[in-house]
Design an enzyme around this catalytic site. Structure first.
Site, PDB file in Angstrom:
ATOM      1  N   SER A  28      16.482  91.402  -6.982  1.00 48.05           N
ATOM      2  CA  SER A  28      16.066  92.622  -6.291  1.00 48.05           C
ATOM      3  C   SER A  28      14.562  92.831  -6.350  1.00 48.05           C
ATOM      4  O   SER A  28      14.064  93.827  -5.835  1.00 48.05           O
ATOM      5  CB  SER A  28      16.783  93.836  -6.900  1.00 48.05           C
ATOM      6  OG  SER A  28      16.624  93.858  -8.301  1.00 48.05           O
TER       7      SER A  28
ATOM      8  N   HIS B  21      19.820  89.529  -0.861  1.00 46.19           N
ATOM      9  CA  HIS B  21      19.897  90.712  -1.713  1.00 46.19           C
ATOM     10  C   HIS B  21      20.948  91.686  -1.179  1.00 46.19           C
ATOM     11  O   HIS B  21      20.720  92.394  -0.192  1.00 46.19           O
ATOM     12  CB  HIS B  21      18.518  91.382  -1.790  1.00 46.19           C
ATOM     13  CG  HIS B  21      18.478  92.590  -2.661  1.00 46.19           C
ATOM     14  ND1 HIS B  21      17.559  93.607  -2.483  1.00 46.19           N
ATOM     15  CD2 HIS B  21      19.239  92.965  -3.719  1.00 46.19           C
ATOM     16  CE1 HIS B  21      17.756  94.537  -3.392  1.00 46.19           C
ATOM     17  NE2 HIS B  21      18.775  94.176  -4.153  1.00 46.19           N
TER      18      HIS B  21
ATOM     19  N   GLU C 234      19.519  92.321   2.421  1.00 46.09           N
ATOM     20  CA  GLU C 234      18.082  92.108   2.614  1.00 46.09           C
ATOM     21  C   GLU C 234      17.804  90.620   2.393  1.00 46.09           C
ATOM     22  O   GLU C 234      18.061  90.086   1.317  1.00 46.09           O
ATOM     23  CB  GLU C 234      17.319  92.960   1.601  1.00 46.09           C
ATOM     24  CG  GLU C 234      15.818  92.964   1.761  1.00 46.09           C
ATOM     25  CD  GLU C 234      15.158  93.897   0.743  1.00 46.09           C
ATOM     26  OE1 GLU C 234      14.137  94.505   1.091  1.00 46.09           O
ATOM     27  OE2 GLU C 234      15.665  94.007  -0.401  1.00 46.09           O
TER      28      GLU C 234
ATOM     29  N   ASN D 220      13.406  97.971  -2.820  1.00 45.03           N
ATOM     30  CA  ASN D 220      12.992  98.452  -4.132  1.00 45.03           C
ATOM     31  C   ASN D 220      11.505  98.778  -4.220  1.00 45.03           C
ATOM     32  O   ASN D 220      11.088  99.489  -5.137  1.00 45.03           O
ATOM     33  CB  ASN D 220      13.398  97.453  -5.217  1.00 45.03           C
ATOM     34  CG  ASN D 220      14.873  97.567  -5.532  1.00 45.03           C
ATOM     35  OD1 ASN D 220      15.427  98.661  -5.562  1.00 45.03           O
ATOM     36  ND2 ASN D 220      15.538  96.435  -5.738  1.00 45.03           N
TER      37      ASN D 220
END
Length: 290
Positions: A127, A148, A160, A198
């Site tokens: 991540s 991800h 992702e 993130n």
């Protein structure tokens, strides 16, 4: 010479490393779409817990009427639970979902590089860690890609995709098509610390901890303000507990180290919670008690 990457249509066996909350969810998603799944964990207890979580999740789908009991049993039947990475010699694609430690991921990718066939797509569910650096550990960095999933994978619609510097067009195409076959929508990120999701989410969670540390609001008020004021499905502190405070801290450290900006400095209160072993739901206590 570049490796011949598997095409998405030819993927039959889907390997997942790590039977924790991300890994067992990814395994469930893949098995639900008809793939034969190899789910690996270093400990048998981790596999047992992962299987129990999958069965509990499938039971909820059955109760909702979106899946029959026979279909749920078939999903579990398509998953082989193993503590041996050697089983991945049969994998057409692999998604590594181990804890967010670059040292651990590097060790796993060295092993996968030796075990997996030349055509295997090697995905990482990291991540925040550089896909380029993870790929460079292998002799086939062109086959490595960031894949991800969001938590929990059976419910969240996004994957992702992160291209490393060496990720080939063919590997990207396989990853994208495979993600869509899993019923997910794709967002593509450059290989920068935290990627898209993130890079935005974790600073918000970190700021929520600063808000708590400085006494601006109590946990319930902070979460209520963001839920009702910003229409978020859950507050940032509740979400942090769900993700795992150790994971949040690890990602903030990647952001801080990788970008060098003090705005990404992990909140001291977040560090203290992790030091105390208050990791969130998985440990029974985080910002809240469970």
């Amino acid at each position: 010479m570049a490796s011949q990457i598997v095409k998405a249509a030819a993927v039959k066996t889907f390997g997942v490393i790590g039977a924790g909350q991300m890994g067992n969810g990814i395994a469930q998603v893949a098995a639900s779409k008809g793939y034969n799944v190899l789910l690996n964990d270093v400990h048998q207890k981790g596999l047992d817990n992962g299987k129990a979580t999958i069965e509990k999740s499938l039971t909820r789908f059955v109760k909702k009427g979106t899946m029959t009991e026979d279909e749920a049993a078939a999903v579990v039947g398509r998953i082989t639970f193993t503590t041996s990475l050697d089983a991945f010699a049969e994998a057409d694609c692999v998604v590594e979902a181990a804890p967010e430690s670059e040292e651990l991921k590097n060790k796993l990718f060295r092993s996968l590089d030796e075990i997996c066939p030349p055509h295997t797509m090697l995905g990482t569910n990291t991540s925040s860690i550089s896909v380029t650096r993870i790929a460079s550990i292998t002799k086939r960095p062109e086959n490595v890609v960031g894949m991800h999933f969001m938590n929990p994978p059976p419910l969240m619609k996004l994957i992702e995709i992160i291209r490393g510097m060496a990720t080939s067009d063919a590997t990207f195409a396989t990853c994208k098509e495979l993600s869509e076959k899993l019923g997910k929508t794709v967002a593509v990120s450059e290989d920068r610390p935290g990627f898209i999701t993130n890079r935005i989410l974790m600073p918000m969670i970190n700021e929520a901890f600063y808000t708590l540390m400085e006494g601006v609001g109590k946990p319930e008020d902070i979460d209520t303000a963001m839920k009702l004021g910003m229409n978020h499905p859950m507050g940032p502190l509740t979400l942090a507990d769900y993700i795992g405070l150790d994971t949040c801290l690890a990602i903030m450290r990647v952001l801080h180290d990788g970008l060098g900006d003090t705005k990404y400095r992990p909140c001291p209160l977040l560090i203290q919670y992790v030091d105390a072993g208050w990791l969130g739901r998985k440990s029974g206590r985080g910002v809240y008690q469970y």
